[in-house]
Design an enzyme around this catalytic site. Structure first.
Site, PDB file in Angstrom:
ATOM      1  N   ASP A 151       7.393  -3.152 -38.745  1.00 33.22           N
ATOM      2  CA  ASP A 151       7.587  -3.031 -40.083  1.00 33.22           C
ATOM      3  C   ASP A 151       6.706  -2.913 -41.109  1.00 33.22           C
ATOM      4  O   ASP A 151       6.398  -1.869 -41.940  1.00 33.22           O
ATOM      5  CB  ASP A 151       8.743  -3.427 -40.981  1.00 33.22           C
TER       6      ASP A 151
ATOM      7  N   GLU B 298      21.234  -8.095 -39.578  1.00 34.53           N
ATOM      8  CA  GLU B 298      20.332  -7.766 -39.110  1.00 34.53           C
ATOM      9  C   GLU B 298      20.418  -6.579 -38.009  1.00 34.53           C
ATOM     10  O   GLU B 298      19.238  -5.958 -38.544  1.00 34.53           O
ATOM     11  CB  GLU B 298      19.710  -8.784 -38.508  1.00 34.53           C
TER      12      GLU B 298
ATOM     13  N   GLU C  84      14.431  -6.446 -48.314  1.00 33.11           N
ATOM     14  CA  GLU C  84      13.819  -5.239 -48.369  1.00 33.11           C
ATOM     15  C   GLU C  84      14.675  -3.852 -48.726  1.00 33.11           C
ATOM     16  O   GLU C  84      14.328  -2.954 -49.337  1.00 33.11           O
ATOM     17  CB  GLU C  84      14.165  -5.058 -47.210  1.00 33.11           C
TER      18      GLU C  84
ATOM     19  N   GLU D 130       3.069 -15.498 -41.724  1.00 33.89           N
ATOM     20  CA  GLU D 130       3.693 -15.910 -42.955  1.00 33.89           C
ATOM     21  C   GLU D 130       2.872 -16.615 -44.448  1.00 33.89           C
ATOM     22  O   GLU D 130       3.289 -16.147 -44.688  1.00 33.89           O
ATOM     23  CB  GLU D 130       4.706 -16.880 -42.370  1.00 33.89           C
TER      24      GLU D 130
END
Length: 382
Positions: free
Chosen positions: A182, A275, A296, A41
């Protein structure tokens, strides 16, 4: 965090005076703090945010230092933070730990288990940092981690969810393109394009062959065992919505559009993407039915619209915009949707809403934006 993460959004939207004000504020920020942070992050939001803002400083009318873009306060800040992440890569495999302390390095007793995305999501920021500063260390550790991960793929070409970075043993063997995995695939493609590295694209193509063979079902992508390819979880996760945009970057518009149509159908069912979405039951996953304003889907729509000009994509963008305006807006910002079924709100707004979701929506509907050029011309800075 939000100030840094969303700083380039201000430039994209043309609010240069606010951009310059925030840049002045950031020069006072001290990252030498005794706190534990996520390596992943911190890289994508702090290092990436600072680099993005640094590269847009010229456009935003910031007073430039001599030697820009290889000099500047935001670049120095980005490198300072990246330096604090480097100790995480000091492992037996070259794959990084998941957490560092900004003052003391890897915390004592830190788990050596890291998710695949937490290992493979550095090459864009670290590659840019090395090219701008002339110090190869950042690009080297990012590439080492990517190659190491690739070398630990299963015999059928799939990667699991979590791995021990000291032993190289997979601790979670679910393979998919969603949470925990991902951005490994995303960064192979974006890193290959940005740094002109065909080997990264080869790694992606090899991975995609396995994905198409074992994970693809009727233009959905499910989860399977990395060693056997047997289905473990027939769900679509909202984090997977980056995939159509990624396919557009390598020119596979047909597969991208089919995948996007599936995702848009879920959006229309609930007004948001949950989700988790159970594909056989065609319903949001129990206790996984929130929508934290993720970017996304709209990112994929933006890329595909740039590639095709298909007006259907503007309609998808409008659906997304209207849902967020109607159900997520509050008096002081936009709130996470706690449950997509009844659109209850939750008292949080993730930094990526301003850093990504709003930016991609803006770029979709602003064809003349400076970021939407074909790259055929530019300004040479002496």
């Amino acid at each position: 965090l939000t100030l840094i993460d969303a700083l380039d959004t201000l430039a994209v939207m043309g609010n240069f005076s606010e951009f310059r004000r925030v840049v002045n504020e950031l020069t006072k920020v001290d990252f030498d703090k005794d706190i534990n942070v996520s390596v992943f992050e911190t890289n994508i939001r702090i290092v990436g945010g600072l680099l993005g803002a640094h590269l847009l400083s010229h456009k935003a009318g910031v007073e430039l230092e001599a030697g820009y873009p290889c000099n500047g306060p935001l670049l120095r800040l980005a490198e300072k933070v990246a330096r604090k992440l480097l100790p995480a890569f000091d492992t037996k495999t070259g794959m990084p730990f998941g957490t560092v302390n900004l003052k003391y390095g890897v915390p004592e007793g830190e788990t050596s288990v890291t998710c695949t995305a937490g290992i493979g999501t550095f090459i864009v920021e670290f590659g840019a940092l090395s090219r701008l500063t002339g110090d190869p260390i950042y690009e080297e550790v990012a590439l080492n981690a990517l190659y190491s991960l690739y070398n630990h793929r299963s015999q059928i070409g799939l990667l699991g969810n979590h791995i021990d970075v000291q032993t190289g043993v997979w601790t979670a063997q679910d393979a998919g393109i969603g949470a925990g995995v991902d951005s490994y695939y995303e960064y192979l493609v974006k890193g290959a394009i940005m740094l002109n590295k065909p080997d990264l694209l080869h790694m992606f193509e090899e991975g995609r062959t396995a994905i198409d063979k074992y994970l693809k079902r009727d233009d959905w992508h499910i989860w399977a065992n990395m060693a056997k390819g047997s289905i473990t979880l027939p769900v679509f996760q909202s984090l997977q919505a980056f995939w159509p945009g990624l396919l557009s970057l390598i020119g596979d518009i047909s597969s991208a559009m089919k995948s996007l149509h599936n995702m848009h159908s879920v959006w229309k069912q609930y007004g948001f993407l949950p989700e988790f979405y159970n594909i056989p039951n065609a319903e949001a996953g129990a206790n996984r039915d929130s929508y934290p304003l993720r970017p996304e889907l709209i990112e994929s729509v933006m890329y595909l619209y740039r590639a095709t000009g298909d007006p259907y994509l503007l309609e998808v963008g409008e659906d997304i915009l209207k849902s967020i305006e109607y159900s997520a807006k509050t008096s002081c910002g936009y709130a996470t949707i706690k449950n997509v079924k009844d659109h209850r709100k939750q008292d949080t707004m993730e930094s990526f809403f301003l850093a990504e979701t709003t930016k991609y929506l803006y770029l979709l509907f602003d064809p003349d934006n400076f970021l939407n050029t074909d790259g055929g011309y530019g300004t040479v800075i002496d």
